[in-house]
Motif scaffolding. Structure first.
Motif, PDB file in Angstrom:
ATOM      1  N   LYS A  87      -7.549  14.030   4.818  1.00  0.00           N
ATOM      2  CA  LYS A  87      -8.474  13.185   5.574  1.00  0.00           C
ATOM      3  C   LYS A  87      -9.427  12.472   4.626  1.00  0.00           C
ATOM      4  CE  LYS A  87     -11.844  13.423   9.376  1.00  0.00           C
ATOM      5  NZ  LYS A  87     -12.491  14.323  10.370  1.00  0.00           N
ATOM      6  N   LEU A  88      -9.476  11.123   4.726  1.00  0.00           N
ATOM      7  CA  LEU A  88     -10.383  10.327   3.916  1.00  0.00           C
ATOM      8  C   LEU A  88     -11.556   9.789   4.725  1.00  0.00           C
ATOM      9  CD1 LEU A  88      -7.785   8.274   1.829  1.00  0.00           C
ATOM     10  CD2 LEU A  88      -8.876  10.444   1.231  1.00  0.00           C
ATOM     11  N   ASN A 126       0.815  -1.214   0.000  1.00  0.00           N
ATOM     12  CA  ASN A 126       0.000   0.000   0.000  1.00  0.00           C
ATOM     13  C   ASN A 126       0.852   1.269   0.000  1.00  0.00           C
ATOM     14  OD1 ASN A 126      -2.476   1.414  -0.015  1.00  0.00           O
ATOM     15  ND2 ASN A 126      -2.417   1.673   2.209  1.00  0.00           N
ATOM     16  N   GLN A 167     -11.013   7.546  10.505  1.00  0.00           N
ATOM     17  CA  GLN A 167      -9.854   6.716  10.831  1.00  0.00           C
ATOM     18  C   GLN A 167      -9.018   6.410   9.585  1.00  0.00           C
ATOM     19  OE1 GLN A 167      -8.803   5.430  13.878  1.00  0.00           O
ATOM     20  NE2 GLN A 167     -10.363   6.618  14.945  1.00  0.00           N
ATOM     21  N   LYS A 168      -8.954   7.360   8.657  1.00  0.00           N
ATOM     22  CA  LYS A 168      -8.204   7.109   7.426  1.00  0.00           C
ATOM     23  C   LYS A 168      -7.647   8.418   6.882  1.00  0.00           C
ATOM     24  CE  LYS A 168      -8.362   4.100   3.397  1.00  0.00           C
ATOM     25  NZ  LYS A 168      -9.200   3.123   2.654  1.00  0.00           N
ATOM     26  N   VAL A 169      -6.369   8.392   6.492  1.00  0.00           N
ATOM     27  CA  VAL A 169      -5.717   9.586   5.977  1.00  0.00           C
ATOM     28  C   VAL A 169      -4.775   9.202   4.831  1.00  0.00           C
ATOM     29  CG1 VAL A 169      -3.900   9.404   7.750  1.00  0.00           C
ATOM     30  CG2 VAL A 169      -4.258  11.576   6.571  1.00  0.00           C
ATOM     31  N   LYS A 170      -4.764  10.015   3.807  1.00  0.00           N
ATOM     32  CA  LYS A 170      -3.810   9.849   2.706  1.00  0.00           C
ATOM     33  C   LYS A 170      -2.585  10.702   3.001  1.00  0.00           C
ATOM     34  CE  LYS A 170      -3.241  10.600  -2.281  1.00  0.00           C
ATOM     35  NZ  LYS A 170      -3.915  11.082  -3.525  1.00  0.00           N
ATOM     36  N   THR A 204       0.820   6.915   0.619  1.00  0.00           N
ATOM     37  CA  THR A 204       0.189   5.743   1.196  1.00  0.00           C
ATOM     38  C   THR A 204      -1.079   6.204   1.909  1.00  0.00           C
ATOM     39  OG1 THR A 204       0.565   3.766   2.557  1.00  0.00           O
ATOM     40  CG2 THR A 204       1.361   5.856   3.439  1.00  0.00           C
ATOM     41  N   THR A 205      -1.885   5.262   2.356  1.00  0.00           N
ATOM     42  CA  THR A 205      -3.031   5.574   3.214  1.00  0.00           C
ATOM     43  C   THR A 205      -2.827   4.863   4.545  1.00  0.00           C
ATOM     44  OG1 THR A 205      -4.299   3.740   2.236  1.00  0.00           O
ATOM     45  CG2 THR A 205      -4.651   5.938   1.330  1.00  0.00           C
ATOM     46  N   LEU A 206      -3.215   5.550   5.617  1.00  0.00           N
ATOM     47  CA  LEU A 206      -3.044   5.024   6.965  1.00  0.00           C
ATOM     48  C   LEU A 206      -4.402   4.964   7.647  1.00  0.00           C
ATOM     49  CD1 LEU A 206       0.026   7.203   7.993  1.00  0.00           C
ATOM     50  CD2 LEU A 206       0.078   4.849   7.151  1.00  0.00           C
ATOM     51  N   ASN A 207      -4.620   3.918   8.406  1.00  0.00           N
ATOM     52  CA  ASN A 207      -5.884   3.750   9.125  1.00  0.00           C
ATOM     53  C   ASN A 207      -5.806   4.358  10.519  1.00  0.00           C
ATOM     54  OD1 ASN A 207      -7.154   2.323   6.962  1.00  0.00           O
ATOM     55  ND2 ASN A 207      -6.026   0.480   7.561  1.00  0.00           N
ATOM     56  N   LYS A 236       4.154   3.628   9.389  1.00  0.00           N
ATOM     57  CA  LYS A 236       3.008   2.763   9.689  1.00  0.00           C
ATOM     58  C   LYS A 236       3.235   1.977  10.966  1.00  0.00           C
ATOM     59  CE  LYS A 236       1.301   1.981   4.984  1.00  0.00           C
ATOM     60  NZ  LYS A 236       0.889   0.968   3.997  1.00  0.00           N
TER      61      LYS A 236
END
Length: 214
Positions: A156-157, A33, A160-163, A53-56, A197
């Motif tokens: 912010k996506l 990812n 609990q998710k961010v690009k 990347t995207t992080l949860n 991560k």
């Protein structure tokens, strides 16, 4: 309040992230990812890069990790020292001093970074960095880097998710084979996002973000 780790990639590239038109953009790494693009400019033999990347995790947590200078060496590759020289949290401006651990027999590098934090109307948080020639005494044991630019971007996506995106360019100075430098262009940002991560998975209390990012 801890402020500003802005190490996009100081071992990798060379010229400016907003420099002349690029001739070739290549997706060099796409795994776990994480994507890393290398960017070749016809007027510069050393490549630039972009990685994302995207992080949860909440956006605030991802940004807080970047701003946590005291623990930066635990996850930023090749970073052996970092200190805050100045900061203005109302304006979102700061200066950092960094030392980079280069493999023997190369001399370690150091640099002074001027940074700016901001948040736009869409809620995207940006951290922009550029090396400056003044701000900290020269050390004969290090090679001073004067050509460096690097940006972080956080979008912010969801709750609990961010690009996370990072861009970088730096001239490592000295007699380093071009092939070695360009290898770092691909590997260093990938390793950095991987370690980011892992670091965010650890239980940790982060300081609140400065007002300029709220």
């Amino acid at each position: 309040m801890k402020i500003a780790l802005l190490m996009a990639c100081v071992l990798a590239c060379s010229a400016t992230t907003q420099a002349a038109p690029t001739d070739n953009v290549k997706l060099s790494i796409n795994k776990n990812n994480i994507k890393v693009w290398t960017i070749q400019d016809s007027q510069n033999p050393i490549m630039m890069y972009k990685a994302e990347t995207t992080l949860n995790v909440p956006i605030e947590q991802a940004v807080a990790l970047i701003l946590d200078v005291d623990h930066a060496m635990e996850w930023v590759p090749f970073l052996s020292q970092m200190k805050v020289l100045s900061r203005d949290e109302k304006k979102g401006e700061f200066q950092l001093y960094m030392v980079l651990d280069f493999p023997f027999p190369l001399k370690d590098r150091d640099l002074v970074v001027q940074g700016k934090m901001s948040k736009d109307a869409q809620g995207i948080i940006s951290i922009q960095n550029k090396a400056i020639k003044k701000g900290y005494m020269l050390n004969k044991n290090y090679v001073r880097l004067n050509q460096y630019e690097g940006d972080w971007s956080f979008q912010k996506l969801g709750p609990q998710k961010v690009k996370v995106s990072t861009y970088g360019y730096a001239n490592p100075e000295g007699s380093i084979p071009l092939s070695v430098v360009n290898m770092f262009v691909q590997q260093q940002p990938y390793q950095m996002l991987q370690k980011m991560k892992v670091e965010l998975e650890k239980p940790k209390n982060f300081a609140p973000l400065p007002d300029v990012l709220k």
